[in-house]
Write an enzyme that holds these catalytic residues in place. Structure first.
Site, PDB file in Angstrom:
ATOM      1  N   GLU A   1       9.795  93.724  78.166  1.00  0.00           N
ATOM      2  CA  GLU A   1       8.428  93.446  78.615  1.00  0.00           C
ATOM      3  C   GLU A   1       7.391  93.937  77.611  1.00  0.00           C
ATOM      4  OE1 GLU A   1       8.016  91.379  80.832  1.00  0.00           O
ATOM      5  OE2 GLU A   1      10.059  91.407  81.638  1.00  0.00           O
TER       6      GLU A   1
ATOM      7  N   HIS B   1       3.303  90.573  71.909  1.00  0.00           N
ATOM      8  CA  HIS B   1       2.969  89.185  71.593  1.00  0.00           C
ATOM      9  C   HIS B   1       1.517  88.900  71.990  1.00  0.00           C
ATOM     10  CE1 HIS B   1       4.597  84.743  71.781  1.00  0.00           C
ATOM     11  NE2 HIS B   1       3.901  84.974  70.695  1.00  0.00           N
TER      12      HIS B   1
END
Length: 695
Positions: free
Chosen positions: A478, A484
């Site tokens: 996660e 990202h």
């Protein structure tokens, strides 16, 4: 939104560096704010559509990119709470607002004047002098309108809108039903004989769960994965394992008001109708358009290639577990509620360590530190916690992410512990995405505000939270998603961060998992919670040697779910989806000792929203990419090689959807991968057994 009925804290985020003031928002504030924000967004859309000037990229596409900022803010706060800290008030509004939002966006998607402007730009795109990112943004908008029915006749548009509304309501109800089943079921244990085999860390977590559910004493088995999985792994009581397992796999399939089978049946029929209206053969074809996989055949080719190897491996594993059953003087077959228990015994025998021996070395705090350290080594960013800042729940922690120059690049929130108000699983989302466009409020661009939600067992007061190796991988996974979002460096919001094709979005997260088991990371952060001493090298070596242990089990669980998902969305809708599930599993010769990782009635990836519908395969598609991507570091002999890390950041983590994923992956790696590295990583094949071919 200059309206007296609206709590301005929902849209004017005046907290630290633009963080929302969660403490100033009440559940009752959302409904009136949605009403005003929806109307405000509609007015903005009408102004863009009816602009008397000729359409340009600036007055049409850029205007759409920044429209609805206030609606986005209200929505992000609401849906964040609906997933991570819900209640009856939020759930009631969720059932009401989901179809209303669908209707709102359907109306935008079928606005003829607006599509006329987008279509005009699309037709002459080669003459507009657009950058590569601008071309991608225009393409995304144009395709979005087409998939919303912009090219259909009015009756078909109305039907498509009606389908969207209905699907949104079904999706909300599906997720609420699963959460309801998880909250309602528990198994209280009080007698020592019922606790046989359970290690201290699990007893502590079960005691905390009992207190959380209002019990003054005893221990509680719940359907939170952080409790149910270790219970199935360690409980010596086969009767209790069976009882707990059957409750776990029956979520959403218990009859009555919370039964999800009828929701699945209606959802699949509506999705098929939607695909046909839009000119696609089936819903999978609609969803796979504009992905790396492109077709259901390509997806199924990969899944079946892996399935055959995984099933063979799982049957070997089952035979080994059966020998352990026989050694105990028992003659029962290995059933799904037996697998984890005997696999743990086999791991202990094969590698001379158990999960309970490993867990004291995996403190939540240290694994978080490890996550942050890897980010610093790879990407030069540092994270520091901010104390005393209120979030949407007291357990949520707030961090700043800064680059090498000390500039603030993102805010990060970590929500790590399970609670009855949170849906199961783990996920990343955002309150705000990174971009560089000027906004109507005078700001130029926005700072990403990203959050991770997990469901680890909360420890007893004064004790550290201890993770399993799978939990630690989940945390890394996660946080890979979070990076990202936080490292995004694009101009336009629609292609920011995780705004990429579904079968590429898992690459940054699954790739990041690899660094958890890099020896120098484990050596530094896997320290005993009592003594502070690092994990002994002997145990570390065993952990690394056991990385592919039980791979057949894990891969069969996943691949069965992915193949059922694809069958649902390529075959004609059935009146009995559970019969389709059974038929697919029968065709696959699913071992009786195993079950799908997500049975249909609680398959939230696929039925609580459309995100992973006909897309659950994407975890494996991305796994082909991530195994190959990590091989790039292995090939240069340094997991933190600065040249490779820079290429990874510049071509994967920072570019969002501004570049075609195949192009950007090739820019990082020089080529597209085949499944070889992934199958090797799973321990499912030797290189010589494999044929090549692009993923």
């Amino acid at each position: 939104m200059a309206n007296a009925s609206v709590n301005r804290a929902l849209v004017d985020w005046s907290g630290h560096e633009g963080l929302p003031r969660f403490d100033l928002v009440k559940d009752e504030d959302f409904a009136p704010a949605f009403e005003v924000a929806l109307a405000s967004h509609e007015a903005e859309i009408d102004a863009i559509a009816n602009n008397p000037e000729a359409p340009s990229f600036e007055n049409t596409v850029v205007a759409l990119e920044i429209a609805g900022d206030e609606l986005s803010r209200v929505s992000s706060l609401f849906w964040g709470k609906a997933g991570a800290h819900t209640n009856e008030t939020i759930q009631a509004l969720e059932r009401e607002i989901a179809p209303k939002m669908s209707r709102h966006y359907s109306k935008i998607g079928t606005n003829a004047a607006l599509f006329g402007r987008i279509d005009a730009l699309w037709e002459k795109r080669a003459e507009l002098g657009l950058t590569l990112e601008q071309e991608r943004v225009l393409e995304r908008h144009w395709k979005g309108f087409v998939k919303s029915g912009a090219k259909l006749e009015k009756p078909e548009q109305d039907r498509l809108s009606s389908i969207g509304e209905k699907l949104a309501g079904l999706s909300a109800q599906f997720g609420q039903n699963v959460l309801g089943d998880e909250k309602e079921w528990s198994l209280k244990l009080t007698d020592e004989a019922e606790l046989e085999g359970l290690p201290d860390f699990l007893r502590d977590a079960m005691a905390a769960a009992a207190r959380d559910r209002g019990e003054a004493d005893g221990y509680m088995v719940t359907l939170s994965r952080s409790i149910i999985e270790p219970f199935l792994t360690f409980s010596a009581r086969r009767d209790l394992r069976e009882q707990a397992f059957k409750a776990w796999v029956a979520r959403g399939e218990n009859g009555g008001a919370r039964d999800n089978v009828a929701i699945v049946r209606e959802t699949l029929a509506l999705r098929a109708e939607k695909a046909k209206l839009l000119g696609y053969e089936n819903f999978a074809a609609l969803k796979l358009d504009n992905t790396m996989a492109k077709t259901a055949d390509n997806v199924n080719d990969l899944l079946h290639k892996v399935w055959d190897k995984a099933r063979s491996k799982a049957l070997e594993e089952e035979a080994s577990l059966g020998k352990l059953v026989a050694e105990e003087g028992k003659n029962h077959p290995v059933m799904p509620w037996d697998w984890r228990y005997y696999a743990e015994k086999l791991r202990e025998r094969t590698f001379s360590f158990s999960e309970s021996e490993l867990k004291p070395y995996l403190q939540l705090e240290k694994v978080i530190e490890a996550c942050f350290d890897v980010a610093k080594r790879l990407f030069g960013v540092t994270l520091a916690e901010l104390k005393g800042i209120a979030a949407y729940h007291p357990d949520v922690r707030v961090f700043e992410l800064r680059d090498e120059s000390g500039a603030l690049k993102a805010l990060f929130l970590g929500d790590y512990f399970a609670r009855s108000s949170k849906r199961s699983g783990a996920w990343m989302s955002s309150f705000q995405s990174q971009h560089k466009l000027p906004l109507k409020n005078g700001a130029k661009g926005e700072l990403p505000i990203i959050y991770n939600v997990c469901n680890f067992a909360k420890p007893a007061e004064g004790k550290p939270a201890l993770l399993s190796l799978d939990d630690a991988r989940t945390l890394f996974h996660e946080f890979g998603h979070a990076l990202h979002g936080m490292l995004s460096d694009v101009t336009y919001p629609s292609v920011s961060g995780t705004g990429v094709s579904r079968d590429f979005v898992e690459l940054p997260s699954q790739l990041y998992e690899h660094w958890l088991t890099v020896p120098e990371i484990l050596e530094k952060y896997a320290v005993h919670y009592e003594t502070g001493k690092p994990m002994p090298k002997e145990l570390l070596d065993k952990v690394l040697a056991a990385r592919t242990f039980n791979a057949g089990f894990a891969t069969v669980e996943f691949t069965a779910s992915a193949l059922v998902d694809m069958a649902f969305h390529t075959r004609a809708p059935s009146d009995d989806p559970m019969a389709v599930q059974a038929e697919v599993l029968s065709e696959l010769k699913m071992p009786a000792s195993l079950v799908m990782r997500h049975a249909t009635p609680h398959f939230q990836h696929v039925f609580s929203g459309e995100g992973y519908a006909a897309g659950y395969y994407s975890y494996m598609w991305s796994e082909v990419l991530d195994a190959d991507a990590f091989s790039a570091f292995e090939e240069v002999g340094n997991p933190f090689d600065p040249v490779m890390a820079r290429k990874l950041k510049n071509n994967v983590y920072s570019v969002g959807g501004s570049i075609d994923p195949e192009v950007t992956y090739k820019a990082f790696r020089g080529k597209l991968p085949d499944p070889t590295a992934m199958l090797k990583k799973k321990g499912l094949a030797m290189v010589a057994e494999l044929s090549g071919g692009d993923a």
